[in-house]
Scaffold this motif. Structure first.
Motif, PDB file in Angstrom:
ATOM      1  N   ILE A 147      51.099 -25.012  10.289  1.00  0.00           N
ATOM      2  CA  ILE A 147      50.217 -25.964  11.378  1.00  0.00           C
ATOM      3  C   ILE A 147      48.544 -26.192  11.064  1.00  0.00           C
ATOM      4  O   ILE A 147      48.420 -27.043  10.464  1.00  0.00           O
ATOM      5  CB  ILE A 147      50.499 -25.693  12.806  1.00  0.00           C
ATOM      6  CG1 ILE A 147      51.621 -25.479  13.711  1.00  0.00           C
ATOM      7  CG2 ILE A 147      49.136 -26.477  13.690  1.00  0.00           C
ATOM      8  CD1 ILE A 147      51.877 -25.354  15.053  1.00  0.00           C
ATOM      9  N   GLU A 148      48.407 -25.389  10.188  1.00  0.00           N
ATOM     10  CA  GLU A 148      46.514 -25.401   9.608  1.00  0.00           C
ATOM     11  C   GLU A 148      46.544 -26.293   8.596  1.00  0.00           C
ATOM     12  O   GLU A 148      46.378 -26.869   8.350  1.00  0.00           O
ATOM     13  CB  GLU A 148      46.169 -23.842   9.587  1.00  0.00           C
ATOM     14  CG  GLU A 148      45.240 -23.582  10.810  1.00  0.00           C
ATOM     15  CD  GLU A 148      45.249 -22.166  10.981  1.00  0.00           C
ATOM     16  OE1 GLU A 148      45.225 -21.073   9.539  1.00  0.00           O
ATOM     17  OE2 GLU A 148      44.679 -21.431  11.883  1.00  0.00           O
ATOM     18  N   ASP A 149      48.073 -25.696   7.270  1.00  0.00           N
ATOM     19  CA  ASP A 149      48.087 -26.275   6.252  1.00  0.00           C
ATOM     20  C   ASP A 149      49.242 -28.168   6.402  1.00  0.00           C
ATOM     21  O   ASP A 149      47.872 -28.400   5.531  1.00  0.00           O
ATOM     22  CB  ASP A 149      50.034 -25.004   5.084  1.00  0.00           C
ATOM     23  CG  ASP A 149      48.977 -23.713   4.704  1.00  0.00           C
ATOM     24  OD1 ASP A 149      48.035 -23.741   4.374  1.00  0.00           O
ATOM     25  OD2 ASP A 149      49.794 -23.164   5.085  1.00  0.00           O
ATOM     26  N   ASP A 150      49.612 -27.985   7.158  1.00  0.00           N
ATOM     27  CA  ASP A 150      49.948 -29.374   7.448  1.00  0.00           C
ATOM     28  C   ASP A 150      48.312 -30.121   8.030  1.00  0.00           C
ATOM     29  O   ASP A 150      48.137 -31.125   7.468  1.00  0.00           O
ATOM     30  CB  ASP A 150      50.989 -29.581   8.521  1.00  0.00           C
ATOM     31  CG  ASP A 150      52.599 -29.154   7.651  1.00  0.00           C
ATOM     32  OD1 ASP A 150      52.698 -29.069   6.780  1.00  0.00           O
ATOM     33  OD2 ASP A 150      53.420 -28.766   8.625  1.00  0.00           O
ATOM     34  N   ASN A 151      47.413 -29.888   8.793  1.00  0.00           N
ATOM     35  CA  ASN A 151      46.814 -30.696   9.180  1.00  0.00           C
ATOM     36  C   ASN A 151      45.698 -30.931   8.007  1.00  0.00           C
ATOM     37  O   ASN A 151      45.445 -31.605   7.857  1.00  0.00           O
ATOM     38  CB  ASN A 151      45.644 -29.753  10.819  1.00  0.00           C
ATOM     39  CG  ASN A 151      46.490 -29.873  11.350  1.00  0.00           C
ATOM     40  OD1 ASN A 151      46.973 -31.147  11.748  1.00  0.00           O
ATOM     41  ND2 ASN A 151      46.731 -29.016  12.476  1.00  0.00           N
ATOM     42  N   ARG A 152      45.111 -29.467   7.530  1.00  0.00           N
ATOM     43  CA  ARG A 152      44.565 -29.936   6.295  1.00  0.00           C
ATOM     44  C   ARG A 152      44.981 -30.910   5.420  1.00  0.00           C
ATOM     45  O   ARG A 152      44.745 -31.991   4.822  1.00  0.00           O
ATOM     46  CB  ARG A 152      44.686 -29.023   5.055  1.00  0.00           C
ATOM     47  CG  ARG A 152      43.637 -29.005   4.016  1.00  0.00           C
ATOM     48  CD  ARG A 152      43.507 -27.570   3.476  1.00  0.00           C
ATOM     49  NE  ARG A 152      45.055 -26.568   3.460  1.00  0.00           N
ATOM     50  CZ  ARG A 152      45.607 -26.722   1.923  1.00  0.00           C
ATOM     51  NH1 ARG A 152      45.126 -28.022   1.276  1.00  0.00           N
ATOM     52  NH2 ARG A 152      46.682 -26.438   2.197  1.00  0.00           N
ATOM     53  N   LYS A 153      46.750 -30.894   4.780  1.00  0.00           N
ATOM     54  CA  LYS A 153      47.287 -32.146   4.074  1.00  0.00           C
ATOM     55  C   LYS A 153      47.281 -33.687   4.441  1.00  0.00           C
ATOM     56  O   LYS A 153      47.209 -34.299   3.853  1.00  0.00           O
ATOM     57  CB  LYS A 153      48.460 -31.744   3.975  1.00  0.00           C
ATOM     58  CG  LYS A 153      48.804 -30.521   2.855  1.00  0.00           C
ATOM     59  CD  LYS A 153      50.322 -29.755   2.419  1.00  0.00           C
ATOM     60  CE  LYS A 153      51.114 -28.824   2.340  1.00  0.00           C
ATOM     61  NZ  LYS A 153      52.507 -28.551   1.902  1.00  0.00           N
ATOM     62  N   ILE A 154      47.089 -33.390   5.680  1.00  0.00           N
ATOM     63  CA  ILE A 154      46.941 -34.494   6.899  1.00  0.00           C
ATOM     64  C   ILE A 154      45.605 -35.150   6.106  1.00  0.00           C
ATOM     65  O   ILE A 154      45.514 -36.043   6.356  1.00  0.00           O
ATOM     66  CB  ILE A 154      47.239 -34.761   8.389  1.00  0.00           C
ATOM     67  CG1 ILE A 154      49.168 -34.396   7.997  1.00  0.00           C
ATOM     68  CG2 ILE A 154      46.733 -35.898   8.902  1.00  0.00           C
ATOM     69  CD1 ILE A 154      49.306 -34.487   9.796  1.00  0.00           C
ATOM     70  N   GLN A 155      44.904 -34.101   6.884  1.00  0.00           N
ATOM     71  CA  GLN A 155      42.565 -35.185   5.946  1.00  0.00           C
ATOM     72  C   GLN A 155      43.186 -35.078   4.919  1.00  0.00           C
ATOM     73  O   GLN A 155      42.241 -36.265   4.707  1.00  0.00           O
ATOM     74  CB  GLN A 155      42.456 -34.027   6.353  1.00  0.00           C
ATOM     75  CG  GLN A 155      42.555 -33.400   8.505  1.00  0.00           C
ATOM     76  CD  GLN A 155      41.330 -34.937   9.229  1.00  0.00           C
ATOM     77  OE1 GLN A 155      40.352 -35.877   8.948  1.00  0.00           O
ATOM     78  NE2 GLN A 155      42.190 -34.807  10.001  1.00  0.00           N
ATOM     79  N   GLU A 156      44.362 -34.403   3.720  1.00  0.00           N
ATOM     80  CA  GLU A 156      43.345 -34.934   2.617  1.00  0.00           C
ATOM     81  C   GLU A 156      43.863 -36.204   1.983  1.00  0.00           C
ATOM     82  O   GLU A 156      43.873 -36.769   1.888  1.00  0.00           O
ATOM     83  CB  GLU A 156      44.130 -33.441   1.852  1.00  0.00           C
ATOM     84  CG  GLU A 156      44.160 -33.540   0.194  1.00  0.00           C
ATOM     85  CD  GLU A 156      44.691 -32.538  -0.674  1.00  0.00           C
ATOM     86  OE1 GLU A 156      44.880 -32.540  -1.358  1.00  0.00           O
ATOM     87  OE2 GLU A 156      44.548 -31.408  -0.024  1.00  0.00           O
TER      88      GLU A 156
ATOM     89  N   GLN B  87      51.046 -20.982  13.014  1.00  0.00           N
ATOM     90  CA  GLN B  87      50.109 -21.298  13.330  1.00  0.00           C
ATOM     91  C   GLN B  87      49.809 -21.649  11.244  1.00  0.00           C
ATOM     92  O   GLN B  87      48.425 -22.174  11.292  1.00  0.00           O
ATOM     93  CB  GLN B  87      49.046 -19.817  13.476  1.00  0.00           C
ATOM     94  CG  GLN B  87      49.030 -19.935  15.247  1.00  0.00           C
ATOM     95  CD  GLN B  87      48.306 -19.502  16.056  1.00  0.00           C
ATOM     96  OE1 GLN B  87      48.342 -17.842  15.138  1.00  0.00           O
ATOM     97  NE2 GLN B  87      48.093 -18.816  17.092  1.00  0.00           N
TER      98      GLN B  87
END
Length: 103
Positions: free
Chosen positions: A63-72, A60
């Motif tokens: 996933i949160e870190d990857d989602n943050r990177k994608i948004q960035e 989890q």
């Protein structure tokens, strides 16, 4: 004195040869080690649950870190270009790439 010790031994022996006590001890041993829902099985399952819970928390967080990177990356074109250059060694047509490896 020897007769007294024999008498005490017989009393203890009689207590442990009681059929109800014997069946009770046998039942507890069966439940503890041989039954489908034994204590050993429960401890193994509890350990497995704890391991899976830790893995769930790790994934989890990932996933949160990857989602943050994608948004960035999607929010800024400069960040996307920097990421592409660093991770995939992409370049413009008039550029050369030199990779420096630390030993």
């Amino acid at each position: 004195m020897l007769k007294d010790q024999k008498y005490q031994f017989r009393q203890v022996f009689r207590k442990f040869t009681n059929k109800y006590l014997f069946v009770g001890i046998l039942f507890l041993v069966w439940i503890a080690f041989f039954d489908k829902n034994s204590f050993v099985e429960k401890m193994q399952l509890r350990h497995k649950i704890n391991t899976l819970t830790e893995q769930k928390e790790y994934y989890q967080k990932t996933i949160e870190d990857d989602n943050r990177k994608i948004q960035e990356l999607l929010s800024n074109r400069d960040n996307l270009e920097k990421f592409a250059r660093e991770q995939y060694l992409m370049k413009n047509s008039n550029e050369d790439i030199y990779i420096i490896v630390d030993e």
